[in-house]
Design an enzyme around this catalytic site. Structure first.
Site, PDB file in Angstrom:
ATOM      1  N   HIS A   1      -1.924  -5.523   1.663  1.00  0.00           N
ATOM      2  CA  HIS A   1      -3.203  -6.212   1.459  1.00  0.00           C
ATOM      3  C   HIS A   1      -2.891  -7.556   0.829  1.00  0.00           C
ATOM      4  CE1 HIS A   1      -7.121  -7.350  -0.065  1.00  0.00           C
ATOM      5  NE2 HIS A   1      -6.505  -7.636  -1.192  1.00  0.00           N
TER       6      HIS A   1
ATOM      7  N   TYR B   1     -12.308  -2.580  -3.231  1.00  0.00           N
ATOM      8  CA  TYR B   1     -12.975  -2.586  -1.927  1.00  0.00           C
ATOM      9  C   TYR B   1     -14.498  -2.663  -2.046  1.00  0.00           C
ATOM     10  CZ  TYR B   1      -8.627  -1.437   0.540  1.00  0.00           C
ATOM     11  OH  TYR B   1      -7.362  -1.467   1.083  1.00  0.00           O
TER      12      TYR B   1
ATOM     13  N   LYS C   1       0.815  -1.204   0.000  1.00  0.00           N
ATOM     14  CA  LYS C   1       0.000   0.000   0.000  1.00  0.00           C
ATOM     15  C   LYS C   1       0.862   1.272   0.000  1.00  0.00           C
ATOM     16  CE  LYS C   1      -3.859  -2.290   2.359  1.00  0.00           C
ATOM     17  NZ  LYS C   1      -4.670  -2.279   3.589  1.00  0.00           N
TER      18      LYS C   1
ATOM     19  N   ARG D   1      -1.313 -14.571   4.143  1.00  0.00           N
ATOM     20  CA  ARG D   1      -2.107 -13.933   5.198  1.00  0.00           C
ATOM     21  C   ARG D   1      -1.465 -14.148   6.570  1.00  0.00           C
ATOM     22  NH1 ARG D   1      -6.631 -11.596   3.756  1.00  0.00           N
ATOM     23  NH2 ARG D   1      -7.749 -11.976   5.703  1.00  0.00           N
TER      24      ARG D   1
ATOM     25  N   ASN E   1      -2.007  -0.082   7.273  1.00  0.00           N
ATOM     26  CA  ASN E   1      -1.431  -1.358   7.685  1.00  0.00           C
ATOM     27  C   ASN E   1      -0.501  -1.989   6.651  1.00  0.00           C
ATOM     28  OD1 ASN E   1      -3.289  -2.356   5.850  1.00  0.00           O
ATOM     29  ND2 ASN E   1      -4.706  -3.057   7.412  1.00  0.00           N
TER      30      ASN E   1
ATOM     31  N   GLU F   1      -9.262  -9.913  -7.795  1.00  0.00           N
ATOM     32  CA  GLU F   1      -8.375  -8.784  -7.555  1.00  0.00           C
ATOM     33  C   GLU F   1      -7.255  -8.712  -8.588  1.00  0.00           C
ATOM     34  OE1 GLU F   1      -7.345  -9.345  -3.433  1.00  0.00           O
ATOM     35  OE2 GLU F   1      -9.319  -8.665  -2.773  1.00  0.00           O
TER      36      GLU F   1
ATOM     37  N   ARG G   1       2.893  -6.789   9.111  1.00  0.00           N
ATOM     38  CA  ARG G   1       2.167  -5.659   9.702  1.00  0.00           C
ATOM     39  C   ARG G   1       2.720  -5.269  11.063  1.00  0.00           C
ATOM     40  NH1 ARG G   1      -3.444  -7.821   7.383  1.00  0.00           N
ATOM     41  NH2 ARG G   1      -3.579  -6.519   5.520  1.00  0.00           N
TER      42      ARG G   1
END
Length: 133
Positions: A116, A50, A10, A86, A113, A127, A103
């Site tokens: 993604h 989103y 991000k 993840r 954070n 995505e 993170r």
């Protein structure tokens, strides 16, 4: 069977020159980068990304954050890649992420954070079509 997933580094990660550090975490965990690009997200891309949050009070903040400066979109490949990424990323809130997760190491806050990752193979496919059209 190897799978693919989408990851976004991000804007806060790019602004703070963390691209290499984060890529190293994925690569040292035997995940392969198969596609990557630096881009400025449009509002349309961020809104599509989103879409499940549309109508929520925080939706506009998510879109603003994702479009404020360049981000890096990448595709990672590996065994059980969605779950592994993840786990490596940690929970959404860096304060609650496990030690040495991306993170926990680099995230600034719940809203900034740093990364993604797709939450399922189906989300990853959807995505990837947004960021690698």
């Amino acid at each position: 069977m190897t799978e693919k997933t989408l990851v976004l580094l991000k804007p806060d990660a790019v602004e703070r020159n963390l691209i290499g550090n984060i890529l190293t975490e994925y690569e040292r965990n035997d995940l392969k980068v198969t596609d990557m690009k630096l881009l400025q997200a449009s509002s349309e891309m961020a809104e599509e990304h989103y879409v499940e949050h549309k109508g929520q009070p925080f939706f506009n903040r998510l879109v603003s954050y994702l479009t404020r400066s360049p981000l890096v979109a990448l595709v990672l490949e590996g065994e059980d890649v969605v779950n592994r990424v993840r786990t490596l990323n940690g929970t959404t809130d860096p304060e609650e992420s496990g030690d040495n997760t991306i993170r926990a190491l680099y995230g600034l806050s719940l809203s900034e954070n740093t990364v993604h990752a797709s939450d399922s193979p189906e989300s990853a496919a959807r995505e990837r079509s947004i960021w690698f059209a």
